[in-house]
Structure formats: C-alpha cells, structure tokens
Design a protein around this motif. Structure first.
Motif, mmCIF file in Angstrom:
data_model
loop_
_atom_site.group_PDB
_atom_site.id
_atom_site.type_symbol
_atom_site.label_atom_id
_atom_site.label_comp_id
_atom_site.label_asym_id
_atom_site.label_seq_id
_atom_site.Cartn_x
_atom_site.Cartn_y
_atom_site.Cartn_z
ATOM 1 N N LEU A 25 5.554 -21.405 -4.477
ATOM 2 C CA LEU A 25 5.704 -20.473 -5.592
ATOM 3 C C LEU A 25 6.198 -19.113 -5.123
ATOM 4 C CD1 LEU A 25 2.472 -21.298 -7.634
ATOM 5 C CD2 LEU A 25 4.821 -21.844 -8.252
ATOM 6 N N VAL A 26 5.673 -18.638 -3.991
ATOM 7 C CA VAL A 26 6.052 -17.323 -3.471
ATOM 8 C C VAL A 26 7.529 -17.300 -3.082
ATOM 9 C CG1 VAL A 26 5.708 -15.727 -1.531
ATOM 10 C CG2 VAL A 26 3.740 -16.635 -2.768
ATOM 11 N N THR A 27 8.038 -18.385 -2.541
ATOM 12 C CA THR A 27 9.441 -18.419 -2.134
ATOM 13 C C THR A 27 10.349 -18.945 -3.246
ATOM 14 O OG1 THR A 27 9.208 -20.628 -1.166
ATOM 15 C CG2 THR A 27 8.874 -18.735 0.296
ATOM 16 N N GLY A 28 9.797 -19.476 -4.303
ATOM 17 C CA GLY A 28 10.605 -20.054 -5.377
ATOM 18 C C GLY A 28 10.633 -19.207 -6.627
ATOM 19 N N ILE A 29 9.643 -19.395 -7.494
ATOM 20 C CA ILE A 29 9.664 -18.785 -8.819
ATOM 21 C C ILE A 29 9.228 -17.319 -8.813
ATOM 22 C CG2 ILE A 29 7.329 -19.480 -9.486
ATOM 23 C CD1 ILE A 29 10.380 -19.624 -11.780
ATOM 24 N N LEU A 30 8.377 -16.912 -7.919
ATOM 25 C CA LEU A 30 7.855 -15.545 -7.927
ATOM 26 C C LEU A 30 8.946 -14.483 -7.793
ATOM 27 C CD1 LEU A 30 5.248 -13.975 -8.240
ATOM 28 C CD2 LEU A 30 4.962 -14.057 -5.770
ATOM 29 N N PRO A 31 9.892 -14.615 -6.869
ATOM 30 C CA PRO A 31 10.968 -13.605 -6.824
ATOM 31 C C PRO A 31 11.771 -13.546 -8.128
ATOM 32 C CG PRO A 31 10.973 -14.904 -4.824
ATOM 33 C CD PRO A 31 9.999 -15.557 -5.763
ATOM 34 N N ASN A 32 12.050 -14.698 -8.724
ATOM 35 C CA ASN A 32 12.760 -14.715 -10.010
ATOM 36 C C ASN A 32 11.962 -13.984 -11.081
ATOM 37 O OD1 ASN A 32 14.750 -16.249 -8.858
ATOM 38 N ND2 ASN A 32 14.018 -18.179 -9.704
ATOM 39 N N LEU A 33 10.667 -14.233 -11.108
ATOM 40 C CA LEU A 33 9.788 -13.611 -12.089
ATOM 41 C C LEU A 33 9.763 -12.094 -11.927
ATOM 42 C CD1 LEU A 33 7.808 -14.256 -14.366
ATOM 43 C CD2 LEU A 33 6.022 -14.407 -12.655
ATOM 44 N N LEU A 34 9.655 -11.618 -10.708
ATOM 45 C CA LEU A 34 9.621 -10.170 -10.461
ATOM 46 C C LEU A 34 10.934 -9.493 -10.855
ATOM 47 C CD1 LEU A 34 7.727 -10.074 -7.047
ATOM 48 C CD2 LEU A 34 6.859 -9.406 -9.292
ATOM 49 N N THR A 68 8.537 -16.034 -36.214
ATOM 50 C CA THR A 68 9.291 -16.635 -35.105
ATOM 51 C C THR A 68 9.880 -15.580 -34.173
ATOM 52 O OG1 THR A 68 11.285 -16.793 -36.481
ATOM 53 C CG2 THR A 68 9.861 -18.739 -36.378
ATOM 54 N N LEU A 69 10.772 -14.760 -34.691
ATOM 55 C CA LEU A 69 11.481 -13.810 -33.829
ATOM 56 C C LEU A 69 10.619 -12.658 -33.337
ATOM 57 C CD1 LEU A 69 15.013 -13.611 -35.471
ATOM 58 C CD2 LEU A 69 14.281 -14.885 -33.468
ATOM 59 N N LEU A 70 9.761 -12.123 -34.208
ATOM 60 C CA LEU A 70 8.917 -11.004 -33.764
ATOM 61 C C LEU A 70 7.976 -11.414 -32.629
ATOM 62 C CD1 LEU A 70 8.172 -8.030 -34.034
ATOM 63 C CD2 LEU A 70 6.488 -8.694 -35.752
ATOM 64 N N PRO A 71 7.276 -12.543 -32.731
ATOM 65 C CA PRO A 71 6.438 -12.950 -31.589
ATOM 66 C C PRO A 71 7.257 -13.208 -30.324
ATOM 67 C CG PRO A 71 5.830 -14.189 -33.541
ATOM 68 C CD PRO A 71 7.064 -13.422 -33.889
ATOM 69 N N PHE A 72 8.415 -13.846 -30.494
ATOM 70 C CA PHE A 72 9.274 -14.123 -29.345
ATOM 71 C C PHE A 72 9.741 -12.817 -28.699
ATOM 72 C CE2 PHE A 72 13.476 -14.617 -27.512
ATOM 73 C CZ PHE A 72 13.240 -15.602 -26.572
ATOM 74 N N CYS A 73 10.267 -11.906 -29.512
ATOM 75 C CA CYS A 73 10.750 -10.626 -28.979
ATOM 76 C C CYS A 73 9.614 -9.819 -28.348
ATOM 77 C CB CYS A 73 11.432 -9.807 -30.074
ATOM 78 S SG CYS A 73 13.012 -10.494 -30.600
ATOM 79 N N SER A 74 8.442 -9.899 -28.951
ATOM 80 C CA SER A 74 7.283 -9.178 -28.403
ATOM 81 C C SER A 74 6.972 -9.631 -26.989
ATOM 82 C CB SER A 74 6.058 -9.391 -29.283
ATOM 83 O OG SER A 74 6.274 -8.893 -30.565
ATOM 84 N N LEU A 75 6.921 -10.943 -26.789
ATOM 85 C CA LEU A 75 6.636 -11.457 -25.452
ATOM 86 C C LEU A 75 7.824 -11.272 -24.520
ATOM 87 C CD1 LEU A 75 4.609 -14.717 -26.106
ATOM 88 C CD2 LEU A 75 3.790 -12.548 -25.217
ATOM 89 N N PRO A 108 5.985 -22.304 -25.054
ATOM 90 C CA PRO A 108 7.342 -22.854 -25.111
ATOM 91 C C PRO A 108 8.421 -21.953 -24.508
ATOM 92 C CG PRO A 108 6.238 -23.220 -27.196
ATOM 93 C CD PRO A 108 5.353 -22.322 -26.379
ATOM 94 N N MET A 109 8.229 -20.637 -24.555
ATOM 95 C CA MET A 109 9.269 -19.760 -24.012
ATOM 96 C C MET A 109 9.241 -19.673 -22.488
ATOM 97 S SD MET A 109 8.020 -15.896 -24.960
ATOM 98 C CE MET A 109 9.440 -15.098 -24.270
ATOM 99 N N THR A 110 8.174 -20.143 -21.878
ATOM 100 C CA THR A 110 8.016 -20.021 -20.437
ATOM 101 C C THR A 110 9.059 -20.809 -19.655
ATOM 102 O OG1 THR A 110 5.661 -19.686 -20.760
ATOM 103 C CG2 THR A 110 6.351 -20.237 -18.551
ATOM 104 N N GLY A 111 9.548 -21.903 -20.212
ATOM 105 C CA GLY A 111 10.539 -22.706 -19.509
ATOM 106 C C GLY A 111 11.840 -21.968 -19.265
ATOM 107 N N ILE A 112 12.214 -21.071 -20.177
ATOM 108 C CA ILE A 112 13.460 -20.320 -20.043
ATOM 109 C C ILE A 112 13.187 -18.877 -19.618
ATOM 110 C CG2 ILE A 112 15.528 -19.516 -21.245
ATOM 111 C CD1 ILE A 112 15.206 -21.898 -23.133
ATOM 112 N N PHE A 113 12.131 -18.294 -20.142
ATOM 113 C CA PHE A 113 11.801 -16.894 -19.874
ATOM 114 C C PHE A 113 10.382 -16.790 -19.301
ATOM 115 C CE2 PHE A 113 14.505 -17.103 -23.706
ATOM 116 C CZ PHE A 113 15.645 -16.530 -23.177
ATOM 117 N N PRO A 114 10.202 -17.099 -18.023
ATOM 118 C CA PRO A 114 8.852 -17.132 -17.452
ATOM 119 C C PRO A 114 8.150 -15.775 -17.407
ATOM 120 C CG PRO A 114 10.497 -17.423 -15.740
ATOM 121 C CD PRO A 114 11.230 -17.441 -17.044
ATOM 122 N N HIS A 115 8.898 -14.689 -17.531
ATOM 123 C CA HIS A 115 8.269 -13.368 -17.489
ATOM 124 C C HIS A 115 7.454 -13.082 -18.750
ATOM 125 C CE1 HIS A 115 11.683 -12.593 -20.075
ATOM 126 N NE2 HIS A 115 11.061 -11.504 -20.481
ATOM 127 N N GLY A 116 7.730 -13.785 -19.845
ATOM 128 C CA GLY A 116 7.036 -13.533 -21.107
ATOM 129 C C GLY A 116 5.549 -13.791 -21.028
#
Length: 178
Positions: A25-34, A68-75, A108-116
């Motif tokens: 995770l530290v070498t894979g997804i974590l840098p992308n997330l940061l 739909t959009l307000l919760p998505f945009c909020s996260l 559901p948004m985590t697959g595309i936007f993990p920072h949410g």
C-alpha cells in the motif's frame, strides 16, 4: 512440541503478511492518494471556498442533485469527514437524507476517487482484487459501481427526505395539540 512451533510460525506469519500488505500500500496506492488529496485541496483554494459554497447552494434546489451530486461533490472536494459539513446549506428536513447519501456514495466513489473516503479503500481493494488477479482493468467495475451508487443515493435520499418530512409534520401536529 511441533504444535507449538507451528502455532508460533502461524502467529508471526500473520504479522509478516500484514507487513507485506502495508508495504504494498505504501509503495502503491498511498502516493496516489496523497497527490490526489493535495490536488483537490489546491483546486478548492484556486476556485475559492466562497464559490464552492455558492455552487453547493445551487445544487440543493432539486432533489436529484441534492441526493446525488451534492454528496459526491462534498466528498470529492472536502473528503470524509469534512464532506458532511456541506449539509449546512440544506433545510432541516433535508439534512438526514444528505447524511444518508454521503454515507452511501462514499464507498462507490472510492474506486475512481480514493481521496474522497480513504477509509473505504480497503473495501474497494478487496472487491477489485479478483479482477486484478485475472490481470483485468478495474476501471469498468469502478464506473459501474459509481453509477449504481448514484442510483442508490437518489432512491435512499428521496425516501429519507419523504419520511423525514412526514415525521416532522406529525411532530409539529403533536406539539400544536398540546
């Protein structure tokens, strides 16, 4: 004696496997997330918090956007748990539905936007691991997952708003009767 040795090896094996997973995770997804978190925070600063707030107020006019959009945009812009603060632009009878839909779209948004909602990342990795094991792209699953999330948010948000309005109406009627 062999039983104790195997038990000790199994016990330390669990921690070794956990350590290997953490390194992955530290070498894979974590840098992308940061990098993604930094980008989104920079975007909010560049756009201006006031403009983001005005945009949010416009989204609250219509049920479909509010659920739909307000919760998505909020996260997307504020991440979890700050995404819940966008509920301040809603009427009291709309706030429970907003909380419900933010919690619903977080996964559901985590697959595309993990920072949410980074806390949901482990769930997404577990779900998508079968696809990655086959050497396939997870993007089609992530897009379908997000679309399904929007549909579920609309249904849940609409129903929650309906029940909240009824409960508030009956509560007001009981207070008037006293």
């Amino acid at each position: 004696m062999d039983f104790l040795i195997k038990l000790a090896e199994g016990f330390t094996g669990v921690f070794n496997a956990g350590g290997e997973n953490l390194i992955g995770l530290v070498t894979g997804i974590l840098p992308n997330l940061l990098v993604l978190l930094t980008f989104i925070n920079s975007l909010v600063v560049l756009i201006g918090e006031e403009r983001v707030a005005r945009f949010s107020q416009k989204l609250t006019k219509y049920t479909i956007f509010r659920t739909t959009l307000l919760p998505f945009c909020s996260l997307f812009f504020l991440s979890n748990p700050m995404g819940f603060t966008m509920g301040r632009f809603l009427k009291e009878e709309q706030k429970p539905a907003f909380i419900d839909t933010v919690g619903t779209i977080a996964h559901p948004m985590t697959g595309i936007f993990p920072h949410g909602n980074p806390g949901e990342l482990f769930v997404w990795i577990g779900i998508s691991s079968g696809i990655t094991t086959l050497g396939l792209s997870t993007s089609p699953l992530a897009v379908r997952y997000l679309i399904a999330g929007f549909i579920v948010c609309f249904i849940r948000g609409t129903i929650t708003e309906m029940f909240t309005k009824r409960l508030m109406k009956s509560s007001d009627a009981k207070e008037v009767a006293r």
